[in-house]
Design a protein around this motif. Sequence first.
Motif, PDB file in Angstrom:
ATOM      1  N   LEU A 172      83.507  -0.513  -1.807  1.00  0.00           N
ATOM      2  CA  LEU A 172      82.530   0.563  -1.664  1.00  0.00           C
ATOM      3  C   LEU A 172      82.040   0.688  -0.225  1.00  0.00           C
ATOM      4  CD1 LEU A 172      80.419   0.087  -4.927  1.00  0.00           C
ATOM      5  CD2 LEU A 172      82.500   1.434  -4.562  1.00  0.00           C
ATOM      6  N   GLU A 173      82.491  -0.230   0.619  1.00  0.00           N
ATOM      7  CA  GLU A 173      82.217  -0.170   2.048  1.00  0.00           C
ATOM      8  C   GLU A 173      83.508  -0.546   2.778  1.00  0.00           C
ATOM      9  OE1 GLU A 173      79.205  -3.151   2.862  1.00  0.00           O
ATOM     10  OE2 GLU A 173      79.978  -4.364   1.214  1.00  0.00           O
ATOM     11  N   ALA A 252      86.703   3.439   0.704  1.00  0.00           N
ATOM     12  CA  ALA A 252      85.324   3.926   0.597  1.00  0.00           C
ATOM     13  C   ALA A 252      85.189   5.373   1.046  1.00  0.00           C
ATOM     14  CB  ALA A 252      84.390   3.027   1.424  1.00  0.00           C
ATOM     15  N   HIS A 253      85.945   5.745   2.079  1.00  0.00           N
ATOM     16  CA  HIS A 253      85.825   7.094   2.625  1.00  0.00           C
ATOM     17  C   HIS A 253      86.420   8.148   1.698  1.00  0.00           C
ATOM     18  CE1 HIS A 253      84.914   4.666   6.118  1.00  0.00           C
ATOM     19  NE2 HIS A 253      86.116   4.125   6.064  1.00  0.00           N
ATOM     20  N   ILE A 255      86.065   8.043  -1.711  1.00  0.00           N
ATOM     21  CA  ILE A 255      85.333   8.129  -2.980  1.00  0.00           C
ATOM     22  C   ILE A 255      84.606   9.464  -3.152  1.00  0.00           C
ATOM     23  CG2 ILE A 255      83.480   7.095  -4.360  1.00  0.00           C
ATOM     24  CD1 ILE A 255      84.331   4.370  -3.188  1.00  0.00           C
ATOM     25  N   PRO A 256      83.885   9.985  -2.147  1.00  0.00           N
ATOM     26  CA  PRO A 256      83.189  11.271  -2.359  1.00  0.00           C
ATOM     27  C   PRO A 256      84.137  12.432  -2.635  1.00  0.00           C
ATOM     28  CG  PRO A 256      82.277  10.104  -0.466  1.00  0.00           C
ATOM     29  CD  PRO A 256      83.538   9.390  -0.840  1.00  0.00           C
ATOM     30  N   LYS A 296      74.627   5.679  -4.099  1.00  0.00           N
ATOM     31  CA  LYS A 296      74.767   6.624  -2.992  1.00  0.00           C
ATOM     32  C   LYS A 296      76.077   7.396  -3.106  1.00  0.00           C
ATOM     33  CE  LYS A 296      74.952   6.707   2.101  1.00  0.00           C
ATOM     34  NZ  LYS A 296      76.303   7.306   2.185  1.00  0.00           N
ATOM     35  N   LEU A 297      77.165   6.698  -3.373  1.00  0.00           N
ATOM     36  CA  LEU A 297      78.462   7.360  -3.457  1.00  0.00           C
ATOM     37  C   LEU A 297      78.530   8.300  -4.659  1.00  0.00           C
ATOM     38  CD1 LEU A 297      80.657   4.305  -2.478  1.00  0.00           C
ATOM     39  CD2 LEU A 297      80.503   6.454  -1.199  1.00  0.00           C
ATOM     40  N   GLU A 300      77.149  11.610  -3.990  1.00  0.00           N
ATOM     41  CA  GLU A 300      77.946  12.434  -3.085  1.00  0.00           C
ATOM     42  C   GLU A 300      79.170  13.044  -3.767  1.00  0.00           C
ATOM     43  OE1 GLU A 300      78.965   9.856   0.115  1.00  0.00           O
ATOM     44  OE2 GLU A 300      76.901   9.634   0.834  1.00  0.00           O
TER      45      GLU A 300
END
Length: 334
Positions: A172-173, A252-253, A255-256, A296-297, A300
Amino acid sequence: MPHLLKILLTAAVVAAPSLAIADPAPREPYGINLEGYPYPYPVQTFGVVSGGEQLTMAYMDVAAAQPNGRAVVLLHGRNFPSSYWAPVIKMLSEAGYRVVVPDQIGFGKSSKPSGDLHFDDLARNTMALLDTLGITKADIVAHSLGGMLGIRIARAYPDRVDHLVLTAPIGLEDYRLYVPPTPTEKIIANEDKLTADGYRKQLETNYALKLPPDQVTPFIDARFNIKGSPDYPRWLRAFVASAQMLYREPVAHEIPLITRPTLFIMGADDHNAPGKPNAPEPLRAKMGQNADLARKLAAEMPNGRAEVLPDTGHLVFLEAPGRYRELVLDFLSK
């Protein structure tokens, strides 16, 4: 009598040291594809070519008790064979789902490649398996490292995914923002010197486990009984290749950008962050805020939602089975 007493005392002294120095029973060695390690359902195999190698992918294909016409694919974590999904397989089968449970290449009962691992390859292998099984669309339920693979599958093959359940996912990061690159040989050396007791403590600490010790022991056995195999160095290199994969190929980038309905199910106490001990001290505290990252994710995403379970660590589906069942079955039914 004095003579008899002397004989008895002498015998006791001779016998006592043998009791004191008795060694623990040796581990029965497994093969590097976990030959000898039991799985809860029959295991089948499927041939794939990856990195120019002809490899074998192991999987369980469990029929629904009363079929609803849908299938679920379970994606395992890095430190666990897919057998640990047993209660979730039963749960989903009883709810009407066909359940496909692969061991990804490099893990469990599947082949251990000699080269690097890549999420794109694992995603293609999984889709090829579903093609062979005649499954055009499925729900994905993933855990830990499997969450990173589930994200890649949902991004690469959105038309083949109905729902995505991310159970305590890592990734997730972007760990490259915190942890400097580590040479493969150094990771191999560190993993090779780890003991069974040390590994147990590592799991308990990194995963904030809420399980009794006897439930953790099979995970210890699955890893350390392999050390008796003559092919252990090949297994170790493949295991370390998976660590490098999750570091080098962040998701992680992405996921949104996932459009499929997605549910994060997080343990509030799960702060697992691969590579954290190798990060500079000031950065370590920033890593592994997984529940907050999931919230947070999810916010988004076009169809994201996060549920955080209190007093729960990384093995959410084993630690809070009742609540996990409610969340998953309700989500998949919509």
